[in-house]
Design a protein around this motif. Structure first.
Motif, PDB file in Angstrom:
ATOM      1  N   ASP A 111      -8.547  28.786  -6.497  1.00  0.00           N
ATOM      2  CA  ASP A 111      -9.154  29.549  -5.416  1.00  0.00           C
ATOM      3  C   ASP A 111     -10.343  30.321  -5.983  1.00  0.00           C
ATOM      4  O   ASP A 111     -10.205  31.070  -6.948  1.00  0.00           O
ATOM      5  N   ALA A 112     -11.528  30.126  -5.404  1.00  0.00           N
ATOM      6  CA  ALA A 112     -12.752  30.745  -5.915  1.00  0.00           C
ATOM      7  C   ALA A 112     -12.686  32.273  -5.896  1.00  0.00           C
ATOM      8  O   ALA A 112     -13.175  32.920  -6.832  1.00  0.00           O
TER       9      ALA A 112
ATOM     10  N   LEU B 245     -11.933  23.280  -6.544  1.00  0.00           N
ATOM     11  CA  LEU B 245     -12.130  24.669  -6.139  1.00  0.00           C
ATOM     12  C   LEU B 245     -12.052  24.753  -4.619  1.00  0.00           C
ATOM     13  O   LEU B 245     -12.531  23.859  -3.916  1.00  0.00           O
ATOM     14  N   THR B 246     -11.472  25.846  -4.124  1.00  0.00           N
ATOM     15  CA  THR B 246     -11.352  26.096  -2.692  1.00  0.00           C
ATOM     16  C   THR B 246     -11.902  27.478  -2.382  1.00  0.00           C
ATOM     17  O   THR B 246     -11.674  28.410  -3.146  1.00  0.00           O
TER      18      THR B 246
ATOM     19  N   LEU C 117     -17.673  30.290  -3.646  1.00  0.00           N
ATOM     20  CA  LEU C 117     -17.857  29.117  -4.505  1.00  0.00           C
ATOM     21  C   LEU C 117     -19.183  29.191  -5.245  1.00  0.00           C
ATOM     22  O   LEU C 117     -19.236  28.974  -6.465  1.00  0.00           O
ATOM     23  N   ASN C 118     -20.278  29.526  -4.536  1.00  0.00           N
ATOM     24  CA  ASN C 118     -21.578  29.636  -5.196  1.00  0.00           C
ATOM     25  C   ASN C 118     -21.581  30.744  -6.237  1.00  0.00           C
ATOM     26  O   ASN C 118     -22.200  30.601  -7.293  1.00  0.00           O
TER      27      ASN C 118
ATOM     28  N   VAL D 118     -14.696  20.162  -4.134  1.00  0.00           N
ATOM     29  CA  VAL D 118     -14.741  21.475  -3.493  1.00  0.00           C
ATOM     30  C   VAL D 118     -14.229  21.345  -2.057  1.00  0.00           C
ATOM     31  O   VAL D 118     -14.590  20.409  -1.340  1.00  0.00           O
TER      32      VAL D 118
ATOM     33  N   LEU E  37     -24.572  24.799  -2.767  1.00  0.00           N
ATOM     34  CA  LEU E  37     -23.266  24.395  -3.298  1.00  0.00           C
ATOM     35  C   LEU E  37     -23.300  22.941  -3.765  1.00  0.00           C
ATOM     36  O   LEU E  37     -22.796  22.617  -4.845  1.00  0.00           O
TER      37      LEU E  37
ATOM     38  N   THR F 290     -22.258  21.035  -7.949  1.00  0.00           N
ATOM     39  CA  THR F 290     -21.151  20.155  -8.344  1.00  0.00           C
ATOM     40  C   THR F 290     -21.499  18.696  -8.086  1.00  0.00           C
ATOM     41  O   THR F 290     -22.179  18.379  -7.115  1.00  0.00           O
TER      42      THR F 290
END
Length: 168
Positions: free
Chosen positions: A82-83, A105-106, A112-113, A129, A144, A148
């Motif tokens: 979890d981010a 990643l969630t 996330l960024n 993601v 984002l 990735t």
């Protein structure tokens, strides 16, 4: 005794135990359980390594009640992270977090960024993601995507906003 194996045998709660952890490597879940048994802060200055689920590690750093933390090696036991939890650990720990074992990643595009651009987190860049946003700005999504090489699951997104150039 200051080792967690012995301290975990404490069964009473709401007591003012004076505790200094002597272990250098601890499991976050066990440390959190011990923290819930005392009304005074635990001295965790001997801890050099914390292992466990990211949510447990984040709770260790953010719940309060444990002094002397902030420069530990962090070892996650799960590959789906979890981010928000990763960012909370990053904010509370002065070491660079090696996230090279993270497979997915969630979180929100913002969280996330933040994780991808943090100088306190290394090893990210090829994770799948999963977004949790319902509405997202196309610019944030494009940013984002640039972080990735993994796939981005935007299944929760029902509204995409932004400039026409960002939407293409």
């Amino acid at each position: 005794e200051g080792d967690l194996a012995t301290l975990n045998d404490l069964t009473e709660t709401n007591n003012a135990y004076s505790i200094t952890i002597t272990d250098t490597r601890v499991n976050a879940d066990e440390l959190n359980a011990l923290n819930n048994k005392t009304t005074t802060n635990i001295n965790g200055s001997n801890i050099t390594q914390i292992t466990g689920a990211i949510s447990d590690i984040a709770k260790t750093y953010t719940a309060g009640g444990i002094d002397g933390l902030g420069d530990e090696e962090v070892i996650f036991t799960f590959a789906n992270i979890d981010a928000d939890s990763l960012n909370a650990i990053d904010a509370a720990n002065s070491r660079v977090i090696n996230a090279s074992g993270v497979a997915a990643l969630t979180g929100s595009a913002s969280a996330l960024n933040s994780a991808f651009t943090s100088s306190g987190i290394s090893g990210l860049g090829n994770e799948n993601v999963t977004l949790t946003d319902i509405s997202i700005n196309a610019d944030a999504l494009n940013t984002l995507d640039g972080h990735t090489s993994g796939t981005i699951d935007a299944g929760t997104v029902t509204a995409l906003n932004g400039a026409a150039t960002d939407l293409n």
